[in-house]
Design a protein around this motif. Sequence first.
Motif, mmCIF file in Angstrom:
data_model
loop_
_atom_site.group_PDB
_atom_site.id
_atom_site.type_symbol
_atom_site.label_atom_id
_atom_site.label_comp_id
_atom_site.label_asym_id
_atom_site.label_seq_id
_atom_site.Cartn_x
_atom_site.Cartn_y
_atom_site.Cartn_z
ATOM 1 N N ASN A 63 -5.579 -3.806 -8.966
ATOM 2 C CA ASN A 63 -6.020 -3.109 -7.752
ATOM 3 C C ASN A 63 -6.150 -1.601 -7.991
ATOM 4 O O ASN A 63 -5.864 -0.784 -7.120
ATOM 5 C CB ASN A 63 -5.041 -3.336 -6.583
ATOM 6 N N ALA A 64 -6.566 -1.219 -9.204
ATOM 7 C CA ALA A 64 -6.641 0.203 -9.556
ATOM 8 C C ALA A 64 -7.835 0.451 -10.475
ATOM 9 O O ALA A 64 -8.279 -0.442 -11.203
ATOM 10 C CB ALA A 64 -5.363 0.656 -10.230
ATOM 11 N N SER A 65 -8.345 1.674 -10.405
ATOM 12 C CA SER A 65 -9.476 2.069 -11.251
ATOM 13 C C SER A 65 -9.062 3.028 -12.354
ATOM 14 O O SER A 65 -9.792 3.247 -13.323
ATOM 15 C CB SER A 65 -10.556 2.744 -10.397
ATOM 16 N N HIS A 66 -7.882 3.634 -12.204
ATOM 17 C CA HIS A 66 -7.433 4.612 -13.189
ATOM 18 C C HIS A 66 -5.924 4.837 -13.019
ATOM 19 O O HIS A 66 -5.311 4.285 -12.105
ATOM 20 C CB HIS A 66 -8.192 5.932 -13.040
ATOM 21 N N VAL A 67 -5.365 5.631 -13.924
ATOM 22 C CA VAL A 67 -3.957 6.020 -13.794
ATOM 23 C C VAL A 67 -3.880 7.542 -13.803
ATOM 24 O O VAL A 67 -4.798 8.233 -14.236
ATOM 25 C CB VAL A 67 -3.093 5.454 -14.947
ATOM 26 N N ARG A 68 -2.769 8.045 -13.296
ATOM 27 C CA ARG A 68 -2.450 9.465 -13.424
ATOM 28 C C ARG A 68 -1.111 9.569 -14.139
ATOM 29 O O ARG A 68 -0.180 8.830 -13.828
ATOM 30 C CB ARG A 68 -2.400 10.161 -12.062
ATOM 31 N N ALA A 69 -1.033 10.478 -15.119
ATOM 32 C CA ALA A 69 0.159 10.593 -15.952
ATOM 33 C C ALA A 69 0.643 12.033 -16.013
ATOM 34 O O ALA A 69 -0.154 12.981 -16.035
ATOM 35 C CB ALA A 69 -0.137 10.085 -17.361
ATOM 36 N N LEU A 70 1.958 12.156 -16.049
ATOM 37 C CA LEU A 70 2.599 13.466 -16.157
ATOM 38 C C LEU A 70 3.745 13.326 -17.153
ATOM 39 O O LEU A 70 4.658 12.525 -16.949
ATOM 40 C CB LEU A 70 3.126 13.902 -14.790
ATOM 41 N N LYS A 108 0.830 -1.192 0.000
ATOM 42 C CA LYS A 108 0.000 0.000 0.000
ATOM 43 C C LYS A 108 0.870 1.250 0.000
ATOM 44 O O LYS A 108 1.886 1.326 0.651
ATOM 45 C CB LYS A 108 -0.905 0.000 1.241
ATOM 46 N N GLU A 109 0.473 2.240 -0.820
ATOM 47 C CA GLU A 109 1.139 3.524 -0.825
ATOM 48 C C GLU A 109 0.070 4.582 -1.053
ATOM 49 O O GLU A 109 -0.980 4.312 -1.608
ATOM 50 C CB GLU A 109 2.197 3.598 -1.928
ATOM 51 N N GLY A 110 0.289 5.817 -0.624
ATOM 52 C CA GLY A 110 -0.699 6.874 -0.799
ATOM 53 C C GLY A 110 -1.415 7.152 0.495
ATOM 54 O O GLY A 110 -1.141 6.547 1.542
ATOM 55 N N ASN A 111 -2.359 8.073 0.436
ATOM 56 C CA ASN A 111 -3.038 8.558 1.636
ATOM 57 C C ASN A 111 -4.436 8.009 1.805
ATOM 58 O O ASN A 111 -5.178 8.434 2.681
ATOM 59 C CB ASN A 111 -3.104 10.091 1.597
ATOM 60 N N GLY A 112 -4.826 7.096 0.954
ATOM 61 C CA GLY A 112 -6.190 6.601 1.047
ATOM 62 C C GLY A 112 -6.348 5.580 2.152
ATOM 63 O O GLY A 112 -5.426 5.218 2.862
ATOM 64 N N SER A 113 -7.546 5.097 2.309
ATOM 65 C CA SER A 113 -7.862 4.094 3.340
ATOM 66 C C SER A 113 -8.487 2.888 2.667
ATOM 67 O O SER A 113 -9.564 2.451 3.022
ATOM 68 C CB SER A 113 -8.820 4.687 4.390
ATOM 69 N N GLY A 114 -7.821 2.412 1.604
ATOM 70 C CA GLY A 114 -8.382 1.316 0.828
ATOM 71 C C GLY A 114 -8.143 -0.024 1.460
ATOM 72 O O GLY A 114 -7.924 -0.155 2.660
ATOM 73 N N SER A 115 -8.086 -1.047 0.609
ATOM 74 C CA SER A 115 -8.028 -2.431 1.084
ATOM 75 C C SER A 115 -6.653 -2.805 1.592
ATOM 76 O O SER A 115 -6.485 -3.851 2.199
ATOM 77 C CB SER A 115 -8.402 -3.371 -0.075
ATOM 78 N N GLY A 116 -5.663 -1.963 1.329
ATOM 79 C CA GLY A 116 -4.303 -2.291 1.719
ATOM 80 C C GLY A 116 -3.511 -2.903 0.580
ATOM 81 O O GLY A 116 -2.302 -3.053 0.683
ATOM 82 N N LEU A 117 -4.183 -3.290 -0.530
ATOM 83 C CA LEU A 117 -3.493 -3.804 -1.705
ATOM 84 C C LEU A 117 -3.064 -2.632 -2.574
ATOM 85 O O LEU A 117 -3.877 -1.825 -2.999
ATOM 86 C CB LEU A 117 -4.401 -4.746 -2.490
ATOM 87 N N ARG A 118 -1.795 -2.568 -2.832
ATOM 88 C CA ARG A 118 -1.253 -1.427 -3.555
ATOM 89 C C ARG A 118 -1.604 -1.491 -5.041
ATOM 90 O O ARG A 118 -1.438 -2.527 -5.680
ATOM 91 C CB ARG A 118 0.266 -1.427 -3.380
ATOM 92 N N PRO A 119 -2.080 -0.407 -5.622
ATOM 93 C CA PRO A 119 -2.324 -0.392 -7.072
ATOM 94 C C PRO A 119 -1.021 -0.652 -7.833
ATOM 95 O O PRO A 119 0.050 -0.160 -7.443
ATOM 96 C CB PRO A 119 -2.840 1.022 -7.327
ATOM 97 N N ALA A 120 -1.114 -1.441 -8.881
ATOM 98 C CA ALA A 120 0.065 -1.815 -9.664
ATOM 99 C C ALA A 120 -0.182 -1.540 -11.139
ATOM 100 O O ALA A 120 -1.328 -1.502 -11.600
ATOM 101 C CB ALA A 120 0.405 -3.285 -9.442
ATOM 102 N N LEU A 121 0.904 -1.393 -11.884
ATOM 103 C CA LEU A 121 0.800 -0.934 -13.263
ATOM 104 C C LEU A 121 1.876 -1.594 -14.131
ATOM 105 O O LEU A 121 3.026 -1.714 -13.719
ATOM 106 C CB LEU A 121 0.976 0.596 -13.310
ATOM 107 N N ASN A 122 1.480 -2.007 -15.324
ATOM 108 C CA ASN A 122 2.410 -2.416 -16.375
ATOM 109 C C ASN A 122 2.169 -1.483 -17.553
ATOM 110 O O ASN A 122 1.091 -1.473 -18.135
ATOM 111 C CB ASN A 122 2.171 -3.868 -16.770
#
Length: 495
Positions: free
Chosen positions: A59-66, A26-40
């Motif tokens: 474990n994610a609903s969206h991405v943020r890109a910069l 888990k990373e970030g400030n949310g209070s989710g399930s504890g499973l960290r969102p992952a990305l390929n």
Amino acid sequence: MHKKLKYLLVGIISMLFAAAGCTGEKEGNGSGSGLRPALNLKLSSWDGTYATFEAQVLNASHVRALCLASGTAAPTAAEVYERGTSYTGEYFTVEGLNPMTSYVAYVIACNDAGDYGSVQQISFTTEYSDPIPYAWESARTEIPSYTDLVLCYGGSTHRMPYEWTADRYAPMVTYTDASGKEQWLFDSFLCIEFRMGYYSINLGQHLDSGTREHWEELLDYWLGDPETGVGALEEAVAAAVKRLGAPPTKRKVVMILPDPIIYEYYDGTKSSTTYWGEVNGRQMDFSNDQDRITVQKWYINEVRRHFDEASYKYIELAGFYIVSEDLAVPGQGWNPELKRWENVVPYVADYLHELNHSVAWIPYNRAGGYANWKNMNIDYAYMQPNRFWGEGLETKTWSRFFSDIKANDMGMELEFDDAVLEKNSGSDAYRARLREYMSQARSNGVYGTKRLAYYQGQDTFYNLAHSNAAADRELFDELCEFVLNNPLRTNDSDK
């Protein structure tokens, strides 16, 4: 699905993401399930002002890109979360980028509770965007037009003579009739080649595919020396100007556009697709059709830049020629899977049209795509009768040929080579066939209504012009009169 199989699949997917640098912490400030969102993350396609990415998330609903210019300090995951743009779906596109600029995309996977994973990053360089015309291109009010296009082969070391000089061009620039009257002859010249030594720049030559080095050799051949190639054509026209005054219009130059052949060996589907080289420091991969478009844009812009810098007085760049004589598409033509022209040619043609250049093509008799050329956004298409050499005459009939080109609004190519020269055995039959080309064009209503192209082998026009044989001189005069009096050139201003 059986529970054990389901858990096994989830475990496999998790391991795949972990192998890509993603974990389930888990990373970030949310209070989710504890499973960290992952990305390929993968880069899917890009152009001058955008880049499209493929994002497989867990474990994610969206991405943020910069996206930041290369050299900018790398942001943290928290900074990407705060400053990045949110995207949903398997693919997302970042827009508003600058052409010809190196970027790094920083992307994180996020869930709706505010958790996010570690930063994934991909470096890339944007390509050519909307074309920027030179002043002489912007001054055009329409796509350049030409009526009589003569083919001039050159570039490969196997050709003799090797160089195009002013002397070689001269018999095609003007014609002096028996009364001594000299007039302008061909209005357009196609600089064409199929191979560079032992490397192919035209798919289907049974050679290894040409690389950037070979494309650059081709550019240097036609454009590198002011006394040969295109520069020699300017010289030949300038010499005639001293006798006739300036031509009514500049003589048109149409440049070959080499094939971006997918595989290093044209039909070797297991051979490399990354053999060609780099553009803007990025390795081209021809398994991606966008890269094939990119290299043709690079080539086009190299040619345009030369013409702009040369500032020729009597010739102008009028367009480019699709060198493949078969534009096969699925269900039509030979091995379309080796070509995928439908993913390349229309887009390159659109690019050229925005620059006010023409696109020409000369397929062989009933080649793949001959009835589809307008859908490729080509401007001028001519079909080869393929009757001059006396093969397949029972099927390649004149009636079928003219029916085909009229039904598909195509022009005609006249074909001849040194076989017409009186010194060669059997030349009577070849001269008769060339005369038949001209008579058939007249009797079938093509002469004066359709554009004409002229295949003349390696140097046959020059050889006819300089021959002392009576039969050669007679044929040369007939051919020149045919070109000169083409009714499609409606008045003196068109000659």
